[in-house]
Design a protein around this motif. Structure first.
Motif, PDB file in Angstrom:
ATOM      1  N   ALA A  30       0.697  -1.150  -0.010  1.00  0.00           N
ATOM      2  CA  ALA A  30      -0.044   0.202   0.033  1.00  0.00           C
ATOM      3  C   ALA A  30       0.951   1.133   0.009  1.00  0.00           C
ATOM      4  O   ALA A  30       1.970   1.189   0.720  1.00  0.00           O
ATOM      5  N   ILE A  31       0.523   2.149  -0.803  1.00  0.00           N
ATOM      6  CA  ILE A  31       1.128   3.353  -0.850  1.00  0.00           C
ATOM      7  C   ILE A  31       0.222   4.633  -0.560  1.00  0.00           C
ATOM      8  O   ILE A  31      -0.635   4.752  -1.114  1.00  0.00           O
ATOM      9  N   CYS A  32       0.605   5.073   0.648  1.00  0.00           N
ATOM     10  CA  CYS A  32      -0.226   6.298   1.214  1.00  0.00           C
ATOM     11  C   CYS A  32       0.165   7.609   0.921  1.00  0.00           C
ATOM     12  O   CYS A  32       1.266   8.129   1.541  1.00  0.00           O
ATOM     13  N   GLY A  36       5.329  13.382  -4.777  1.00  0.00           N
ATOM     14  CA  GLY A  36       6.566  13.078  -5.266  1.00  0.00           C
ATOM     15  C   GLY A  36       7.033  11.964  -4.635  1.00  0.00           C
ATOM     16  O   GLY A  36       7.860  11.007  -5.256  1.00  0.00           O
ATOM     17  N   LEU A  37       6.721  11.505  -3.531  1.00  0.00           N
ATOM     18  CA  LEU A  37       7.425  10.259  -2.837  1.00  0.00           C
ATOM     19  C   LEU A  37       6.560   8.870  -3.580  1.00  0.00           C
ATOM     20  O   LEU A  37       7.071   7.847  -4.050  1.00  0.00           O
ATOM     21  N   GLY A  38       5.300   9.082  -2.983  1.00  0.00           N
ATOM     22  CA  GLY A  38       4.647   7.863  -3.392  1.00  0.00           C
ATOM     23  C   GLY A  38       4.459   7.537  -4.939  1.00  0.00           C
ATOM     24  O   GLY A  38       4.566   6.505  -5.424  1.00  0.00           O
ATOM     25  N   GLY A  49       7.992  -5.882 -10.282  1.00  0.00           N
ATOM     26  CA  GLY A  49       7.226  -6.933 -10.515  1.00  0.00           C
ATOM     27  C   GLY A  49       6.357  -7.175  -8.835  1.00  0.00           C
ATOM     28  O   GLY A  49       6.007  -8.510  -8.762  1.00  0.00           O
ATOM     29  N   ILE A  50       6.099  -6.068  -8.408  1.00  0.00           N
ATOM     30  CA  ILE A  50       5.201  -6.332  -7.080  1.00  0.00           C
ATOM     31  C   ILE A  50       3.917  -6.678  -7.586  1.00  0.00           C
ATOM     32  O   ILE A  50       3.604  -6.132  -8.568  1.00  0.00           O
ATOM     33  N   GLY A  51       3.196  -7.721  -6.888  1.00  0.00           N
ATOM     34  CA  GLY A  51       2.192  -8.227  -7.349  1.00  0.00           C
ATOM     35  C   GLY A  51       0.825  -7.277  -7.250  1.00  0.00           C
ATOM     36  O   GLY A  51       0.113  -7.420  -8.547  1.00  0.00           O
ATOM     37  N   LYS A  52       0.613  -6.679  -6.105  1.00  0.00           N
ATOM     38  CA  LYS A  52      -0.564  -5.894  -6.204  1.00  0.00           C
ATOM     39  C   LYS A  52      -0.291  -4.224  -5.390  1.00  0.00           C
ATOM     40  O   LYS A  52       0.816  -4.663  -4.601  1.00  0.00           O
ATOM     41  N   LEU A  53      -0.534  -3.252  -5.904  1.00  0.00           N
ATOM     42  CA  LEU A  53      -0.366  -2.138  -5.576  1.00  0.00           C
ATOM     43  C   LEU A  53      -1.551  -1.202  -4.892  1.00  0.00           C
ATOM     44  O   LEU A  53      -2.402  -1.360  -5.680  1.00  0.00           O
ATOM     45  N   LEU A  54      -1.819  -0.948  -3.560  1.00  0.00           N
ATOM     46  CA  LEU A  54      -2.752  -0.150  -3.316  1.00  0.00           C
ATOM     47  C   LEU A  54      -2.538   1.434  -3.510  1.00  0.00           C
ATOM     48  O   LEU A  54      -1.602   1.583  -2.646  1.00  0.00           O
ATOM     49  N   LEU A  55      -3.057   2.037  -4.163  1.00  0.00           N
ATOM     50  CA  LEU A  55      -2.673   3.250  -4.550  1.00  0.00           C
ATOM     51  C   LEU A  55      -3.787   4.297  -3.819  1.00  0.00           C
ATOM     52  O   LEU A  55      -4.821   4.322  -4.339  1.00  0.00           O
ATOM     53  N   ILE A  56      -3.225   4.779  -2.956  1.00  0.00           N
ATOM     54  CA  ILE A  56      -4.353   5.808  -1.971  1.00  0.00           C
ATOM     55  C   ILE A  56      -3.984   7.244  -2.021  1.00  0.00           C
ATOM     56  O   ILE A  56      -2.856   7.617  -1.596  1.00  0.00           O
ATOM     57  N   ALA A 122       3.669   8.024   2.677  1.00  0.00           N
ATOM     58  CA  ALA A 122       4.412   8.967   1.700  1.00  0.00           C
ATOM     59  C   ALA A 122       3.634  10.534   1.698  1.00  0.00           C
ATOM     60  O   ALA A 122       3.315  11.035   0.557  1.00  0.00           O
ATOM     61  N   PHE A 123       3.102  10.707   2.843  1.00  0.00           N
ATOM     62  CA  PHE A 123       2.406  12.152   2.972  1.00  0.00           C
ATOM     63  C   PHE A 123       3.375  13.324   3.030  1.00  0.00           C
ATOM     64  O   PHE A 123       4.464  13.199   3.560  1.00  0.00           O
ATOM     65  N   ASP A 124       2.722  14.409   2.764  1.00  0.00           N
ATOM     66  CA  ASP A 124       3.287  15.846   3.344  1.00  0.00           C
ATOM     67  C   ASP A 124       3.068  16.252   4.693  1.00  0.00           C
ATOM     68  O   ASP A 124       3.902  16.986   5.101  1.00  0.00           O
ATOM     69  N   ASP A 125       1.740  15.867   4.921  1.00  0.00           N
ATOM     70  CA  ASP A 125       1.096  16.435   6.176  1.00  0.00           C
ATOM     71  C   ASP A 125       1.872  15.735   7.505  1.00  0.00           C
ATOM     72  O   ASP A 125       1.681  14.336   7.485  1.00  0.00           O
TER      73      ASP A 125
END
Length: 211
Positions: A30-32, A36-38, A49-56, A122-125
């Protein structure tokens, strides 16, 4: 022409071996936050080749994002999660992607992240960072957490590093620089921190832990 799934898989196995490919392709990350980071973390993990990415991310692409984030000018106004998913499918067409345009809160983060093996913060806040760090470590004992702190300005890139805080918590960045005290975020230094986070994810999945 898009390669077949077998051709894609064979190419990844040829690059890093069958064992690592199995570990990477069976993982959910999961990428929160998809700034720029996420967005850069996501590109690196999709290529690996990561199987599944949660893009939030609930935010939309803005023209001010384009100097350091993995979006295109024609995606301005689109939800970042949806736009990034479109771009990742061009890069890694067989990665499973789940785009979430909901804001993560204390009430919903556990539900949104429950299937993740590793969570990238990968938040700014600062408040959002603290909420994810505390929440994952306290309520999601099955998850590893890879967070970031300090990548602003045009200081030397050599101060960006990865530190193991606890068994399940890794922190990437210089841990010092702040946007408010610098010229802001500069693409290469942000990308360096994102690369540290992505590489830490791969090392965890490979069973290679920092001391």
């Amino acid at each position: 022409m898009i390669p077949s799934k077998k051709e894609w898989t064979d190419a990844l196995i040829a690059r890093h071996g069958a064992t690592l490919h199995k570990q990477f392709s069976s993982a959910t990350v999961a990428i929160c936050g998809l700034g720029g980071l996420g967005s850069n973390i996501a590109v690196a993990l999709a290529r690996a080749g990561i199987g599944k990415l949660l893009l939030i991310d609930f935010d939309r692409v803005d023209i001010t994002n384009l100097h350091r984030q993995q979006y295109k000018a024609n995606q301005i106004g689109s939800y970042k999660a949806n736009a990034l998913a479109e771009n990742l499918l061009e890069i890694a067409p067989y990665t499973e992607l789940q785009a979430v345009t909901t804001k993560i809160t204390e009430e919903n983060f556990a539900r949104l992240l429950k299937d993740a093996d590793i969570v990238c913060e990968a938040f700014d806040d600062a408040e959002c960072k603290a909420m994810i760090v505390n929440g994952v470590l306290e309520q999601l004992p099955q998850c590893y957490l890879v967070a970031a702190s300090g990548m602003a300005g045009i200081d030397t890139p050599n101060t960006i590093k990865t530190r193991k805080v606890t068994k399940r918590f890794y922190l990437c960045g210089d841990e010092v620089s702040d946007v408010a005290n610098s010229i802001g975020l500069v693409a290469p230094r942000v990308m360096l921190c994102a690369a540290h986070q992505a590489h830490t994810v791969l090392r965890i999945l490979a069973g290679k832990y920092e001391v």
